[in-house]
Design a protein around this motif. Sequence first.
Motif, mmCIF file in Angstrom:
data_model
loop_
_atom_site.group_PDB
_atom_site.id
_atom_site.type_symbol
_atom_site.label_atom_id
_atom_site.label_comp_id
_atom_site.label_asym_id
_atom_site.label_seq_id
_atom_site.Cartn_x
_atom_site.Cartn_y
_atom_site.Cartn_z
ATOM 1 N N SER A 140 0.814 -1.234 0.000
ATOM 2 C CA SER A 140 0.000 0.000 0.000
ATOM 3 C C SER A 140 0.840 1.274 0.000
ATOM 4 N N VAL A 141 2.007 1.260 -0.679
ATOM 5 C CA VAL A 141 2.840 2.458 -0.774
ATOM 6 C C VAL A 141 3.172 2.809 -2.222
ATOM 7 N N GLY A 142 2.561 2.115 -3.187
ATOM 8 C CA GLY A 142 2.912 2.297 -4.594
ATOM 9 C C GLY A 142 2.253 3.487 -5.248
ATOM 10 N N SER A 143 2.607 3.683 -6.494
ATOM 11 C CA SER A 143 2.063 4.765 -7.303
ATOM 12 C C SER A 143 0.623 4.441 -7.699
ATOM 13 N N PRO A 144 -0.247 5.376 -7.782
ATOM 14 C CA PRO A 144 0.001 6.810 -7.758
ATOM 15 C C PRO A 144 -0.135 7.441 -6.382
ATOM 16 N N TYR A 169 -4.040 2.617 -2.048
ATOM 17 C CA TYR A 169 -2.740 2.670 -2.682
ATOM 18 C C TYR A 169 -2.447 1.315 -3.317
ATOM 19 N N ASN A 170 -1.656 1.315 -4.385
ATOM 20 C CA ASN A 170 -1.171 0.077 -4.965
ATOM 21 C C ASN A 170 -0.005 -0.455 -4.142
ATOM 22 N N ASP A 171 0.277 -1.735 -4.281
ATOM 23 C CA ASP A 171 1.497 -2.300 -3.722
ATOM 24 C C ASP A 171 2.621 -2.096 -4.725
ATOM 25 N N ILE A 172 3.849 -2.156 -4.241
ATOM 26 C CA ILE A 172 5.009 -2.248 -5.115
ATOM 27 C C ILE A 172 5.223 -3.734 -5.376
ATOM 28 N N GLY A 173 5.383 -4.120 -6.624
ATOM 29 C CA GLY A 173 5.599 -5.524 -6.976
ATOM 30 C C GLY A 173 4.532 -6.031 -7.919
ATOM 31 N N ALA A 174 4.666 -7.302 -8.299
ATOM 32 C CA ALA A 174 3.784 -7.893 -9.308
ATOM 33 C C ALA A 174 2.441 -8.355 -8.759
ATOM 34 N N LEU A 175 2.376 -8.647 -7.466
ATOM 35 C CA LEU A 175 1.151 -9.195 -6.885
ATOM 36 C C LEU A 175 0.647 -8.315 -5.756
ATOM 37 N N ARG A 176 -0.607 -7.998 -5.773
ATOM 38 C CA ARG A 176 -1.233 -7.196 -4.716
ATOM 39 C C ARG A 176 -1.490 -8.085 -3.520
ATOM 40 N N HIS A 177 -1.143 -7.585 -2.328
ATOM 41 C CA HIS A 177 -1.395 -8.395 -1.131
ATOM 42 C C HIS A 177 -2.898 -8.446 -0.853
#
Length: 187
Positions: free
Chosen positions: A153-157, A166-174
């Motif tokens: 929950s710290v990804g862009s945007p 928030y999006n996750d950083i990485g290929a898979l969302r937790h």
Amino acid sequence: TGTTAIGCYSHDNTKSGFLVSTAALINCVAANNSGAASDGITCANGTPMIYGCVSYNNGRTGLNFTGSNFCACINSIFVSNAVYGINTQLSATGNPIMQNYNFNAFYNNTSGARNKLGVGPNDVTLTGVPFTNAAGADYSLNNTTGQGAACRSVGSPGTSPFGTGYNDIGALRHQDPTGGGYNITFD
């Protein structure tokens, strides 16, 4: 060239996992590509987009940009690559704007997180491998502080006009655990 790859997994090759030019990689994983010249992702000339990807344990660099233009890389994780997490061939005057390289996470890349590239304002430096079980090809985020939890929950945007998530950083969302809720019965 000119395509989009979504949710692809390229692993255990003796060459680079992905070779892209004007393509987009979204939620892809490049892992354990073992040749000395094997990058997780090699970007040739063009303006490719790397979004929400993982580059893990590759024989050379996680993302090696060999072109004279620059690509964009956002919300991606670079862990345990034999050279850099991200390597660019650009001169200081050609250094890309940091909005195009931002919200990425790095850990244990032998030569460092980046080469010829500044730190993105929202990049994350991890304290350990962020995956649930990389050896078993499970690249979901663990919940360990400083590792997978640091990417959740710290990804862009960031905050979005569409809501507060928030999006996750990485290929898979937790996935948050389920609980509470209501039992409804009808008579």
